[in-house]
Design a protein around this motif. Structure first.
Motif, PDB file in Angstrom:
ATOM      1  N   SER A   1       0.741  -1.154  -0.104  1.00  0.00           N
ATOM      2  CA  SER A   1       0.048  -0.050   0.075  1.00  0.00           C
ATOM      3  C   SER A   1       0.795   1.238  -0.107  1.00  0.00           C
ATOM      4  N   VAL A   2       1.838   1.204   0.926  1.00  0.00           N
ATOM      5  CA  VAL A   2       2.635   2.585   0.995  1.00  0.00           C
ATOM      6  C   VAL A   2       3.376   2.643  -0.522  1.00  0.00           C
ATOM      7  N   VAL A   3       4.048   1.550  -1.005  1.00  0.00           N
ATOM      8  CA  VAL A   3       4.640   1.812  -2.302  1.00  0.00           C
ATOM      9  C   VAL A   3       3.687   2.146  -3.492  1.00  0.00           C
ATOM     10  N   MET A   4       2.462   1.904  -3.254  1.00  0.00           N
ATOM     11  CA  MET A   4       1.397   1.999  -4.115  1.00  0.00           C
ATOM     12  C   MET A   4       1.293   3.556  -4.174  1.00  0.00           C
ATOM     13  N   LEU A   5       1.047   4.083  -3.012  1.00  0.00           N
ATOM     14  CA  LEU A   5       1.028   5.615  -2.564  1.00  0.00           C
ATOM     15  C   LEU A   5       1.999   6.373  -3.230  1.00  0.00           C
ATOM     16  N   LEU A   6       3.067   5.863  -3.017  1.00  0.00           N
ATOM     17  CA  LEU A   6       4.531   6.529  -3.520  1.00  0.00           C
ATOM     18  C   LEU A   6       4.314   6.783  -4.892  1.00  0.00           C
ATOM     19  N   VAL A   7       4.087   5.595  -5.620  1.00  0.00           N
ATOM     20  CA  VAL A   7       3.982   5.413  -7.058  1.00  0.00           C
ATOM     21  C   VAL A   7       2.850   6.407  -7.457  1.00  0.00           C
ATOM     22  N   PHE A   8       1.753   6.487  -6.632  1.00  0.00           N
ATOM     23  CA  PHE A   8       0.629   7.426  -7.187  1.00  0.00           C
ATOM     24  C   PHE A   8       1.077   8.761  -7.028  1.00  0.00           C
ATOM     25  N   ALA A   9       1.887   9.260  -5.933  1.00  0.00           N
ATOM     26  CA  ALA A   9       2.535  10.395  -5.727  1.00  0.00           C
ATOM     27  C   ALA A   9       3.279  10.945  -6.944  1.00  0.00           C
ATOM     28  N   VAL A  10       4.362   9.746  -7.230  1.00  0.00           N
ATOM     29  CA  VAL A  10       5.226  10.235  -8.301  1.00  0.00           C
ATOM     30  C   VAL A  10       4.629  10.323  -9.319  1.00  0.00           C
ATOM     31  N   ILE A  11       3.623   9.676 -10.114  1.00  0.00           N
ATOM     32  CA  ILE A  11       2.895   9.786 -11.083  1.00  0.00           C
ATOM     33  C   ILE A  11       1.964  11.251 -11.273  1.00  0.00           C
ATOM     34  N   VAL A  12       1.558  11.444 -10.060  1.00  0.00           N
ATOM     35  CA  VAL A  12       0.521  12.955 -10.093  1.00  0.00           C
ATOM     36  C   VAL A  12       1.267  13.850 -10.145  1.00  0.00           C
ATOM     37  N   VAL A  13       2.822  13.919  -9.269  1.00  0.00           N
ATOM     38  CA  VAL A  13       3.556  14.818  -9.460  1.00  0.00           C
ATOM     39  C   VAL A  13       4.348  15.244 -11.016  1.00  0.00           C
ATOM     40  N   ASN A  14       4.436  13.991 -11.714  1.00  0.00           N
ATOM     41  CA  ASN A  14       4.791  13.857 -13.063  1.00  0.00           C
ATOM     42  C   ASN A  14       3.770  14.879 -14.024  1.00  0.00           C
ATOM     43  N   PHE A  15       2.366  14.330 -13.773  1.00  0.00           N
ATOM     44  CA  PHE A  15       1.349  15.067 -14.439  1.00  0.00           C
ATOM     45  C   PHE A  15       1.305  16.565 -14.072  1.00  0.00           C
ATOM     46  N   LEU A  16       1.758  16.825 -12.789  1.00  0.00           N
ATOM     47  CA  LEU A  16       1.624  18.360 -12.485  1.00  0.00           C
ATOM     48  C   LEU A  16       2.573  19.013 -13.266  1.00  0.00           C
ATOM     49  N   THR A  17       3.840  18.150 -13.219  1.00  0.00           N
ATOM     50  CA  THR A  17       5.046  18.844 -14.142  1.00  0.00           C
ATOM     51  C   THR A  17       4.669  18.986 -15.598  1.00  0.00           C
ATOM     52  N   ASP A  18       4.083  18.145 -16.068  1.00  0.00           N
ATOM     53  CA  ASP A  18       3.649  18.313 -17.231  1.00  0.00           C
ATOM     54  C   ASP A  18       2.892  19.415 -17.649  1.00  0.00           C
ATOM     55  N   LEU A  19       1.833  19.561 -16.797  1.00  0.00           N
ATOM     56  CA  LEU A  19       0.963  20.766 -17.016  1.00  0.00           C
ATOM     57  C   LEU A  19       1.773  21.978 -16.814  1.00  0.00           C
ATOM     58  N   ALA A  20       2.867  22.179 -15.772  1.00  0.00           N
ATOM     59  CA  ALA A  20       3.483  23.327 -15.637  1.00  0.00           C
ATOM     60  C   ALA A  20       4.324  23.620 -16.866  1.00  0.00           C
ATOM     61  N   TYR A  21       4.854  22.780 -17.765  1.00  0.00           N
ATOM     62  CA  TYR A  21       5.738  22.693 -19.056  1.00  0.00           C
ATOM     63  C   TYR A  21       4.497  23.797 -19.905  1.00  0.00           C
ATOM     64  N   VAL A  22       3.182  23.131 -19.832  1.00  0.00           N
ATOM     65  CA  VAL A  22       2.374  23.931 -20.852  1.00  0.00           C
ATOM     66  C   VAL A  22       2.284  25.241 -20.397  1.00  0.00           C
ATOM     67  N   ALA A  23       2.107  25.495 -19.078  1.00  0.00           N
ATOM     68  CA  ALA A  23       1.786  26.816 -18.625  1.00  0.00           C
ATOM     69  C   ALA A  23       2.905  27.672 -18.924  1.00  0.00           C
ATOM     70  N   VAL A  24       4.244  27.077 -19.073  1.00  0.00           N
ATOM     71  CA  VAL A  24       5.737  28.105 -19.276  1.00  0.00           C
ATOM     72  C   VAL A  24       5.690  27.989 -20.637  1.00  0.00           C
ATOM     73  N   ASP A  25       5.509  27.096 -21.574  1.00  0.00           N
ATOM     74  CA  ASP A  25       5.674  27.010 -22.968  1.00  0.00           C
ATOM     75  C   ASP A  25       4.599  26.956 -23.976  1.00  0.00           C
TER      76      ASP A  25
END
Lengths: 312, 518
Positions: A283-307
């Motif tokens: 469960s904890v590993v899954m949660l961390l994976v979830f966090a990483v993937i969500v952060v990546n998603f947010l990073t992608d959104l940030a790219y779009v906001a910048v560029d």
């Protein structure tokens, strides 16, 4: 733009599905039976069988995987083998330490890295740049747990400004923040050093671009050209690193949590592994994976906001 | 009274002289062309006027703008002068704009900077209208073509109505038709606004019917400066004459006797999938090459011309067998070009002699690279020496690294690398476009010599019509993925039949007729 979001979202869901499967399989093939671990080596075969049935370990793997995933989707992470309590509750409790710590460290690291990186790039080759580069070299080289111990020696033992460890809970937010400060600093400094170096080199690249020369030809000063035209163009690699760092800070704080006796996620996962508490590990590993993937998603959104070039 | 008056300008970088006493004057409404080969100091002169010389540069002399010596003006005051009194236009419109800001923001920035109370948005609109760009201010640079971006750069440069406009190779990166429009625009702006224009270019033809005066630079000196008509009529300095001759140089190709086809291109279609408009949309297709057919006979020198985006690069990649085609067939000597057997009979020479060599290898290794297609020869030393001698270099050059060679020498090495396995076909992809005129003339002569010695067959791809005219037997004109004209070079250039070819030729800059030998 919408197509881009949709593609990112699809890839997020797909990554989560694949990750859950991999985690389940890895834990499945890992040696060690939780039931026999819990009952000790002298356990009777029938007691063992009864416990296995109770934990659902006798069911076929496919059925257990489906049960695990559907449980998680409805917020039910199962019951810890070791502590016999709800895993969801345990994680929530730990998350209230790890998440604020990670955010705290990330904010600190950004606050240090941006001025340092910008200064070094603007004064490239001069004293300020050399100083920043030497400092960041040190920051990258020093192990953070050792730096943490130095912080404890100075601020907790010698100056007695802060506690040397432990976490009092969020009943008194000021106290909680103070006790998270030293760990956050210990985590933030190496991250800040990396971030400052990335920002510096990315900014130096941007400053060599033709549009900076255009900006200077318009009459902007060097500093105005850097701030208005260089900085945002230098941001993409920095955002990538920030995203990676957040994931690391959330999960990679195990050693720092040990040094400061913090009840965080890192320690929870460490304990659960040594106790074969597989359901917690999963469960904890899954949660961390979830966090990483969500952060990546947010990073992608940030790219779009910048560029704006990515908005199509 | 001149707008800007440069007196005895000297610049040195780390003790190396770059400019040795340049003196120039430009009057209001006058166009001064500064011309010369790369390294002659024309861009340095412009940067000195802008006060944007590299840090290591030391300048002396006097640059007078409105009674003020720019060389002694402090940086803070220079910032107020740049953009307001002097506007500058650069060579590369693709990178001169900040990709993250709208064009409106970038044009209004210069107005706001020098006149904080102005209605910057309104004046940005006016500036863009003045350069003939009818696009919303909210567009980003990547949504614009090269010519449109150059108009935005010009709008920024003239937005504050500067007294002096400096244009550093403003049309070099543009297609001929776009180039003609931009030159027209600059000329009109200078006349209507009474600005002085310093126009820097390596191409004499571009300024021949635009400049009032031409100054020719060589190695940091102005060797000749005169009103345009007078300069072309007299050409007092031998260097000016050399430049002029090199610009209109015609290589002496051996005659071509028709022979059976070597390369056969049949109905080739090459398309790319476009990004989806929305998640469930069907993917559109962009057809870059649309049903192209032609042959190259053995020993024939074929030219391919067209403007950027016409599909010539895509077609080239397909001929080289680098990309699969969606329709049709390309064969070399009857073998499909995607077959390794065909690959070893084809070599290519690229445009940029500076980036097409691995800087860490020595010449011997660089030029023997194509042998991996054929297997090593029995006597590699002999092959290396022969190839180097054939392109006019010395066999001992094989031990050097690439940085020891000039641009022209590198292009000779690129040709040696292509020749060394004696391919049946060589593709020259804009192979002389990055070279100075005199070097270009030498390379063209070399190609003619090699044609004579080895019976070369080649495909010469270029956007430069005058070069294609001088080095090919037959020419193809490509537009929007199709071959619109195909005929003997002289015939196509003298009597173009397709309207597009006629437009291209009309837009191409021309040098005046050669003066009588003095």
């Amino acid at each position: 733009m919408l197509a881009y979001l949709f593609r990112r979202l699809m890839s997020l869901i797909l990554s989560l599905a694949v990750a859950s499967l991999v985690i389940f399989l890895v834990v499945e093939v890992a040696p060690g039976d939780p039931a026999s671990y819990m009952l000790g080596i002298n356990a009777q075969p029938d007691t063992l069988a009864a416990l296995r049935a109770e934990l659902g370990l006798d069911l076929p793997p496919v059925q257990r995987y489906v049960a695990w995933v559907t449980g998680m989707l409805s917020g039910d992470f199962g019951t810890s083998y070791t502590y016999r309590t709800e895993v969801a509750g345990m994680i929530a409790q730990r998350l209230w330490v790890s998440l604020p710590l990670a955010l705290y460290a990330l904010v600190l690291s950004t606050l240090i890295a941006f001025p340092a990186g910008i200064l070094a790039a603007a004064r490239r080759g001069r004293a300020a740049d050399v100083t920043v580069m030497a400092g960041t070299q040190l920051g990258v080289a020093i192990p953070n747990f050792w730096f943490a111990m130095l912080l404890v020696l100075l601020f907790a033992i010698k100056l007695r400004w802060m506690p040397s460890g432990g976490f009092p809970g969020w009943d008194d937010p000021a106290k909680a923040l103070i006790s998270l400060t030293l760990p956050a600093v210990a985590l933030a400094l190496p991250q800040a050093a990396i971030l400052a170096r990335i920002l510096r080199s990315s900014l130096i690249d941007a400053l060599g671009e033709d549009y900076i020369r255009t900006a200077r030809a318009k009459g902007l000063t060097r500093w105005q050209a850097l701030r208005r035209h260089g900085l945002r163009n230098a941001l993409i690699p920095v955002l990538t690193i920030l995203g990676l760092q957040f994931s690391f800070l959330l999960a990679g704080a195990i050693i720092i949590e040990q040094v400061f006796y913090l009840p965080g996620l890192g320690r929870l996962i460490f304990q659960s592994i040594s106790q074969r508490d597989l359901i917690v590990v999963e469960s904890v590993v899954m949660l961390l994976v979830f966090a990483v993937i969500v952060v990546n998603f947010l990073t992608d959104l940030a790219y779009v906001a910048v560029d704006p070039r990515l908005r199509r | 009274m001149s707008v800007v008056s440069i007196t005895d300008l000297r610049v040195e970088i780390h003790g190396k002289p770059i400019l040795n006493g340049v003196s120039l004057d430009i009057a209001p409404g006058e166009i001064l062309a500064l011309t010369g080969e790369s390294g002659s100091g024309k861009s340095m002169t412009a940067l000195a006027v802008m006060g944007l010389l590299p840090h290591a540069a030391k300048a002396s002399g006097r640059i007078d703008l409105g009674g003020r010596d720019l060389l002694t003006t402090p940086e803070g005051d220079l910032c107020a002068i740049r953009g307001r009194d002097i506007g500058m236009i650069f060579q590369e419109p693709m990178t001169a704009l900040n990709p993250l800001q709208t064009i409106g923001a970038q044009v209004s920035e210069v107005i706001r900077l020098h006149d904080p109370r102005a209605d910057a948005t309104k004046r940005a609109r006016e500036a863009l209208d003045k350069v003939g760009l009818d696009l919303p201010l909210s567009r980003h640079p990547h949504e614009l073509s090269g010519g449109q971006r150059q108009r935005v750069v010009i709008a920024m440069a003239i937005a504050c109505r500067p007294k002096l406009l400096i244009a550093d190779e403003p049309t070099t990166a543009l297609d001929v038709t776009t180039q003609a429009q931009i030159i027209e625009l600059l000329r009109d702006l200078v006349r209507s606004e009474g600005m002085a224009l310093m126009m820097i270019t390596h191409d004499l033809a571009v300024v021949a019917d635009m400049a009032d005066r031409i100054a020719v630079m060589r190695a940091g000196d102005v060797v000749e400066s005169a009103p345009t008509a007078q300069l072309f009529a007299r050409m007092q300095h031998p260097y000016t004459r050399q430049l002029f001759e090199a610009s209109r140089h015609r290589a002496d190709l051996p005659p071509y006797t028709p022979a059976p086809p070597l390369l056969q291109v049949r109905d080739v279609r090459r398309s790319y999938p476009l990004p989806r408009a929305h998640p469930f949309a069907r993917r559109g297709q962009f057809t870059a090459v649309d049903g192209v057919s032609f042959d190259i006979g053995t020993g024939e020198r074929l030219g391919l011309v067209g403007e950027s985006g016409c599909g010539k690069s895509t077609l080239t990649r397909a001929i080289l067998g680098l990309d699969p085609v969606q329709g049709g067939q390309i064969t070399l000597d009857g073998v499909p070009v995607t077959d390794p057997a065909a690959r070893r009979n084809m070599q290519v020479v690229f445009q940029d002699p500076y980036s097409s060599f691995n800087p860490r290898h020595r010449v011997a290794r660089l030029i023997t690279e194509p042998f991996h297609l054929t297997g090593a020869p029995t006597d590699p030393q002999k092959a290396i020496a022969e190839a180097l001698t054939a392109v006019g270099l010395h066999p001992d050059d094989q031990h050097k690294h690439i940085h020891a060679f000039s641009g022209g020498q590198r292009q000779r090495l690129a040709i040696a690398r292509a020749l060394i396995i004696r391919p049946k076909l060589i593709v020259f992809d804009e192979a002389v476009s990055a070279l100075d005129v005199r070097v270009r003339a030498q390379i063209l002569d070399l190609m003619a010599d090699l044609s004579r010695a080895y019976g070369l067959t080649y495909l010469f791809i270029s956007h430069d019509l005058s070069v294609v005219r001088s080095i090919t037997d037959r020419v193809l004109v490509m537009q929007s993925g199709k071959i619109v004209e195909d005929g003997p070079t002289e015939q196509v250039f003298d009597a173009p039949s397709h309207p597009y070819t006629q437009r291209l030729l009309a837009a191409a800059p021309h040098l005046p007729e050669a003066p009588d030998a003095a």
